[in-house]
Design an enzyme around this catalytic site. Structure first.
Site, PDB file in Angstrom:
ATOM      1  N   GLY A  32     -39.884   9.945   0.152  1.00  0.00           N
ATOM      2  CA  GLY A  32     -41.027   9.185   0.664  1.00  0.00           C
ATOM      3  C   GLY A  32     -42.221  10.060   1.008  1.00  0.00           C
ATOM      4  O   GLY A  32     -42.287  11.211   0.573  1.00  0.00           O
ATOM      5  N   LEU A  34     -45.174   9.511  -0.106  1.00  0.00           N
ATOM      6  CA  LEU A  34     -45.486   9.702  -1.523  1.00  0.00           C
ATOM      7  C   LEU A  34     -46.905  10.218  -1.756  1.00  0.00           C
ATOM      8  O   LEU A  34     -47.840   9.852  -1.053  1.00  0.00           O
ATOM      9  CB  LEU A  34     -45.282   8.382  -2.280  1.00  0.00           C
ATOM     10  CG  LEU A  34     -43.871   7.788  -2.173  1.00  0.00           C
ATOM     11  CD1 LEU A  34     -43.787   6.476  -2.959  1.00  0.00           C
ATOM     12  CD2 LEU A  34     -42.807   8.769  -2.668  1.00  0.00           C
ATOM     13  N   GLY A  37     -47.905  13.773  -6.880  1.00  0.00           N
ATOM     14  CA  GLY A  37     -46.780  14.444  -7.548  1.00  0.00           C
ATOM     15  C   GLY A  37     -45.669  13.432  -7.822  1.00  0.00           C
ATOM     16  O   GLY A  37     -45.171  13.304  -8.950  1.00  0.00           O
ATOM     17  N   HIS A  38     -45.306  12.686  -6.769  1.00  0.00           N
ATOM     18  CA  HIS A  38     -44.283  11.641  -6.939  1.00  0.00           C
ATOM     19  C   HIS A  38     -44.738  10.604  -7.972  1.00  0.00           C
ATOM     20  O   HIS A  38     -43.953  10.157  -8.809  1.00  0.00           O
ATOM     21  CB  HIS A  38     -44.039  10.908  -5.615  1.00  0.00           C
ATOM     22  CG  HIS A  38     -43.505  11.766  -4.508  1.00  0.00           C
ATOM     23  ND1 HIS A  38     -44.238  12.064  -3.386  1.00  0.00           N
ATOM     24  CD2 HIS A  38     -42.306  12.375  -4.348  1.00  0.00           C
ATOM     25  CE1 HIS A  38     -43.505  12.814  -2.567  1.00  0.00           C
ATOM     26  NE2 HIS A  38     -42.329  13.021  -3.132  1.00  0.00           N
ATOM     27  N   GLN A  62     -29.256  17.165   3.787  1.00  0.00           N
ATOM     28  CA  GLN A  62     -29.874  18.307   3.106  1.00  0.00           C
ATOM     29  C   GLN A  62     -30.854  19.078   3.998  1.00  0.00           C
ATOM     30  O   GLN A  62     -31.462  20.036   3.551  1.00  0.00           O
ATOM     31  CB  GLN A  62     -30.561  17.868   1.814  1.00  0.00           C
ATOM     32  CG  GLN A  62     -31.861  17.113   1.997  1.00  0.00           C
ATOM     33  CD  GLN A  62     -32.379  16.578   0.676  1.00  0.00           C
ATOM     34  OE1 GLN A  62     -31.791  15.691   0.069  1.00  0.00           O
ATOM     35  NE2 GLN A  62     -33.486  17.130   0.210  1.00  0.00           N
ATOM     36  N   GLY A 148     -39.128  16.687 -10.259  1.00  0.00           N
ATOM     37  CA  GLY A 148     -40.283  17.565 -10.399  1.00  0.00           C
ATOM     38  C   GLY A 148     -39.891  19.027 -10.554  1.00  0.00           C
ATOM     39  O   GLY A 148     -38.940  19.492  -9.927  1.00  0.00           O
ATOM     40  N   LYS A 150     -41.653  21.225  -9.368  1.00  0.00           N
ATOM     41  CA  LYS A 150     -42.030  21.790  -8.068  1.00  0.00           C
ATOM     42  C   LYS A 150     -40.796  22.345  -7.361  1.00  0.00           C
ATOM     43  O   LYS A 150     -40.827  23.387  -6.736  1.00  0.00           O
ATOM     44  CB  LYS A 150     -42.683  20.691  -7.217  1.00  0.00           C
ATOM     45  CG  LYS A 150     -42.705  20.919  -5.731  1.00  0.00           C
ATOM     46  CD  LYS A 150     -43.849  21.767  -5.349  1.00  0.00           C
ATOM     47  CE  LYS A 150     -44.003  22.075  -3.875  1.00  0.00           C
ATOM     48  NZ  LYS A 150     -43.092  21.538  -2.925  1.00  0.00           N
ATOM     49  N   SER A 186     -47.278  18.372  -1.762  1.00  0.00           N
ATOM     50  CA  SER A 186     -46.012  18.291  -1.047  1.00  0.00           C
ATOM     51  C   SER A 186     -46.192  17.360   0.144  1.00  0.00           C
ATOM     52  O   SER A 186     -47.267  17.337   0.755  1.00  0.00           O
ATOM     53  CB  SER A 186     -45.607  19.684  -0.549  1.00  0.00           C
ATOM     54  OG  SER A 186     -44.639  19.561   0.479  1.00  0.00           O
ATOM     55  N   ARG A 188     -45.026  17.815   2.899  1.00  0.00           N
ATOM     56  CA  ARG A 188     -45.189  18.646   4.099  1.00  0.00           C
ATOM     57  C   ARG A 188     -46.624  19.140   4.277  1.00  0.00           C
ATOM     58  O   ARG A 188     -46.970  19.629   5.350  1.00  0.00           O
ATOM     59  CB  ARG A 188     -44.228  19.837   4.058  1.00  0.00           C
ATOM     60  CG  ARG A 188     -42.755  19.425   4.229  1.00  0.00           C
ATOM     61  CD  ARG A 188     -41.833  20.633   4.311  1.00  0.00           C
ATOM     62  NE  ARG A 188     -40.448  20.276   4.548  1.00  0.00           N
ATOM     63  CZ  ARG A 188     -39.571  19.989   3.586  1.00  0.00           C
ATOM     64  NH1 ARG A 188     -39.952  20.011   2.318  1.00  0.00           N
ATOM     65  NH2 ARG A 188     -38.329  19.678   3.891  1.00  0.00           N
TER      66      ARG A 188
HETATM   67  P1  AMP Z   1     -39.317  14.929  -2.373  1.00  0.00           P
HETATM   68  O1  AMP Z   1     -39.815  13.605  -1.897  1.00  0.00           O
HETATM   69  O2  AMP Z   1     -40.105  16.093  -1.853  1.00  0.00           O
HETATM   70  O3  AMP Z   1     -37.838  15.086  -2.237  1.00  0.00           O
HETATM   71  O4  AMP Z   1     -39.606  14.949  -3.922  1.00  0.00           O
HETATM   72  C1  AMP Z   1     -39.120  13.936  -4.768  1.00  0.00           C
HETATM   73  C2  AMP Z   1     -39.318  14.353  -6.183  1.00  0.00           C
HETATM   74  O5  AMP Z   1     -40.712  14.551  -6.431  1.00  0.00           O
HETATM   75  C3  AMP Z   1     -38.617  15.668  -6.531  1.00  0.00           C
HETATM   76  O6  AMP Z   1     -38.077  15.575  -7.838  1.00  0.00           O
HETATM   77  C4  AMP Z   1     -39.740  16.664  -6.459  1.00  0.00           C
HETATM   78  O7  AMP Z   1     -39.537  17.793  -7.278  1.00  0.00           O
HETATM   79  C5  AMP Z   1     -40.899  15.837  -6.987  1.00  0.00           C
HETATM   80  N1  AMP Z   1     -42.169  16.412  -6.543  1.00  0.00           N
HETATM   81  C6  AMP Z   1     -42.545  16.726  -5.277  1.00  0.00           C
HETATM   82  N2  AMP Z   1     -43.770  17.283  -5.272  1.00  0.00           N
HETATM   83  C7  AMP Z   1     -44.188  17.333  -6.564  1.00  0.00           C
HETATM   84  C8  AMP Z   1     -45.361  17.810  -7.221  1.00  0.00           C
HETATM   85  N3  AMP Z   1     -46.367  18.362  -6.547  1.00  0.00           N
HETATM   86  N4  AMP Z   1     -45.436  17.688  -8.571  1.00  0.00           N
HETATM   87  C9  AMP Z   1     -44.407  17.132  -9.264  1.00  0.00           C
HETATM   88  N5  AMP Z   1     -43.285  16.667  -8.709  1.00  0.00           N
HETATM   89  C10 AMP Z   1     -43.160  16.770  -7.375  1.00  0.00           C
END
Ligand code: AMP
Length: 279
Positions: A32, A34, A37-38, A62, A148, A150, A186, A188
């Site tokens: 979430g 979002l 990137g997402h 995790q 991603g 990333k 990100s 974060r």
């Molecule tokens: P997260 O919500 O951070 O767990 O990310 C969920 C998915 O989105 C994971 O597969 C991440 O690698 C991908 N993701 C996060 N940030 C990016 C980004 N800047 N570009 C591409 N994919 C991303």
């Protein structure tokens, strides 16, 4: 309309209906908060599937750091609006007790590729990732899953997981989406102060310069020590790792003599950022 589903039984029924009518299902697992990137993963999932499920689950298993879990940004209302506008069919957002009911006792642990880098600095992190991803594949029954680059190491861990456990899902890796100044998007990033946000793009800039030096044949040790010093000078507090690794098995490399990835994790204030690029 994006349908919000919280129970895995209801999700299973929904997906079974889709599959009976011959539709191909894609899933984008997320935590979430979002951002673009997402959404780039969501768009790729749309291109490659008839029906798209986005999962939002901040997976306690995790998080090796309680503070990081508490401070993890959450805004389901905003996320849902974004998913609506992307034409996502289902938002699967289960409660923790739905994913980990009483008596839950299984842990999925991927050896090898999950051990260095993030694995060394965040003990247990990839066990949590592998366990929840295996469960999400079981719950969504999707044929394709979008991750991603990333999180490069996570992508390799997930690839290993599905191969080793014969999980019938194809893993699609998608490029890292960045802000215009190069900072990898990100969830974060919203926790960065104005000054930290201004300093943060140095990480990607320094990675790019180091990658160019490595490509020209320089040894990894000296190049990465110099780059690490630059990261600290740019306002980062600590560098957990900055490493040159083979693209898939993440073996340490002394020189960029084969397809390689430069990976970094560094702290700016109390926010830990990760990034990686091709060499
Ligand atoms: P997260 O919500 O951070 O767990 O990310 C969920 C998915 O989105 C994971 O597969 C991440 O690698 C991908 N993701 C996060 N940030 C990016 C980004 N800047 N570009 C591409 N994919 C991303």
């Amino acid at each position: 309309m994006t349908q919000v589903i919280r129970s895995s039984a209801e999700l299973r029924e929904k997906v079974a209906g889709w599959k009976r009518s011959g539709m191909f299902v894609g899933v984008v697992p997320t935590m979430g908060a979002l951002h673009d990137g997402h959404l780039s993963l969501v768009r790729e999932a749309r291109r490659q599937s008839d029906r798209v499920i986005v999962t939002i689950f901040v997976n306690p298993m995790q998080f090796n750091n309680a503070d990081d879990l508490t401070k993890y940004p959450r805004d389901e209302g905003h996320d849902l609006a974004l998913l609506e506008s992307e034409g996502v069919d289902v938002l699967f957002a289960p409660e923790v007790t739905e994913v980990y009911p009483g008596g839950f006792a299984t842990k999925v642990s991927v050896a090898g590729v999950s051990e260095p880098l993030e694995g060394a600095f965040r003990p247990g992190h990839f066990d949590g990732v592998a366990t929840v991803v295996a469960k999400l594949f079981g719950m969504t029954q999707a044929g394709r899953a979008f991750f991603g680059e990333k999180d490069w190491q996570q992508l390799q861990v997930v690839r290993r997981l599905v191969e080793d456990l014969n999980i019938p899902v194809k893993i699609i890796g998608c490029p890292t989406i960045r802000e215009t100044d190069g900072l990898a998007m990100s969830s974060r990033n919203v926790r960065l102060s104005t000054a930290e946000r201004a300093a943060a793009p140095a990480l990607h800039r320094i990675l790019q310069a180091a990658a160019a030096t490595l490509r020209a044949g320089a040894p990894a040790r000296e190049t990465l020590l110099a780059a690490e010093a630059e990261i600290l000078e740019a306002g980062f507090r600590e560098v957990d790792y900055l490493d040159l690794r083979s693209v898939e098995g993440l073996r340490p490399l002394g020189h960029a003599t084969e397809p390689a990835r430069l990976l970094v994790a560094a702290w700016i204030g109390d926010v830990r950022l990760i990034d990686n690029i091709a060499v």
